[in-house]
Design an enzyme around this catalytic site. Sequence first.
Site, short mmCIF file in Angstrom:
data_model
loop_
_atom_site.label_atom_id
_atom_site.label_comp_id
_atom_site.label_asym_id
_atom_site.label_seq_id
_atom_site.Cartn_x
_atom_site.Cartn_y
_atom_site.Cartn_z
N TYR A 8 22.46 158.97 57.97
CA TYR A 8 23.76 158.44 58.37
C TYR A 8 24.68 158.27 57.17
O TYR A 8 24.25 158.36 56.02
CB TYR A 8 23.60 157.10 59.10
N LYS A 33 19.67 158.65 52.63
CA LYS A 33 20.28 157.61 53.49
C LYS A 33 19.79 157.78 54.92
O LYS A 33 20.50 158.27 55.80
CB LYS A 33 21.80 157.70 53.40
N GLU A 63 18.21 146.88 44.56
CA GLU A 63 19.54 146.95 45.19
C GLU A 63 19.57 145.94 46.32
O GLU A 63 18.56 145.33 46.67
CB GLU A 63 19.84 148.35 45.70
N LEU A 95 19.59 153.77 46.53
CA LEU A 95 20.57 154.73 47.03
C LEU A 95 21.69 154.87 45.99
O LEU A 95 22.15 153.87 45.44
CB LEU A 95 21.16 154.23 48.35
N1 PDD Z 1 25.06 150.76 53.27
N2 PDD Z 1 22.19 150.68 49.09
C1 PDD Z 1 21.86 150.60 50.40
C2 PDD Z 1 20.45 150.29 50.77
C3 PDD Z 1 22.85 150.80 51.38
O1 PDD Z 1 22.51 150.73 52.69
C4 PDD Z 1 24.19 151.06 50.99
C5 PDD Z 1 25.29 151.28 52.00
C6 PDD Z 1 24.48 151.11 49.62
C7 PDD Z 1 25.88 151.37 49.12
O2 PDD Z 1 26.27 152.70 49.37
P1 PDD Z 1 27.81 153.09 49.56
O3 PDD Z 1 28.56 152.55 48.38
O4 PDD Z 1 27.81 154.57 49.57
O5 PDD Z 1 28.24 152.48 50.85
C8 PDD Z 1 23.46 150.93 48.70
C9 PDD Z 1 25.99 151.00 54.34
C10 PDD Z 1 27.35 150.50 54.06
C11 PDD Z 1 25.38 150.46 55.64
O6 PDD Z 1 24.20 150.64 55.81
O7 PDD Z 1 26.11 149.86 56.45
#
Ligand code: PDD
Length: 287
Positions: free
Chosen positions: A33, A149, A182, A207
Amino acid sequence: MSRIAYVNGQYVPHSDAAVHVEDRGFQFADGVYEVCEVRNGFIVDLTRHLDRLDRSLRELRMASPMGRAALTFVLREVLRRNRVRNGIFYLQVTRGVARRDHYFPAETTPPTLTITAKSTDPSVAARKYANGIKVITVPENRWDRVDIKTVGLLPNVLAKQQAKDAGAQDAIFIDAAGNVMEGASSNVWIVDADGVLVTRPAEHGILRGITRTTAMDVADKLGLRYVEREFSVEEMMSAREVFFTSATGICVPIIEVDGKPIANGHPGGVSQDIRDAFFEVAEKTAI
Ligand code: PDD
């Protein structure tokens, strides 16, 4: 106005949007996703998000549902039909529908593509930025391919709920050596004792957040020093600032970890500077 979702080629009322009971995303979390922020009528960092989607699909040997131009058209259409000016879209691709069997289905099986969009109230985010959030630490218990992801987010769900039950808003995964990995849905940054921004390298175990990458562009623009290195929970606890980056909360200050205040217990100035400059630096795609 009723919400609209995109499901495998059709725009359908949100309340009727559904996938088959034998969708592999539903049965095996066999899907990936992306979440993208939409601000003032622009999609933020679309190219980087779609590049990462391509990578996630490649890593899992999953077919792409459509080319980039077509996908961009559909994403914009979903946002337009939902009249989103500020909010997010959520895009999910799974390995499709097949009789339950762990092996990959026949290569002719079409992937499932679903897209939803929702408006968010900017004043809610503004309150979060002004007040900061409280987090807890939890032991890392995820598989070692969280660089992909995938929709397999059970440890993240449990960690977030644990945080909520403890009166906090979010959780940070800590590895066996006591280093910060994270957040449950975000990357973690600190401002260290020398005033340098620090975030964990993204080669392994986290991630590679798109917001994280663009925050580095912002730091360059503002002349802020940053370094990618591991840091311990102890260093985080004594940092000048701690904050999260993610598409759903661009740069969220953390004021308390495990019940103990960070610095003076108030949001810091560096995270605010990054947030203030973020939209200008990020790629913007008009809806
Ligand atoms: N989550 N680490 C994890 C485990 C995440 O699920 C996310 C993002 C990030 C940050 O990635 P980005 O800057 O590309 O959004 C880091 C999304 C927002 C979610 O699951 O809703």
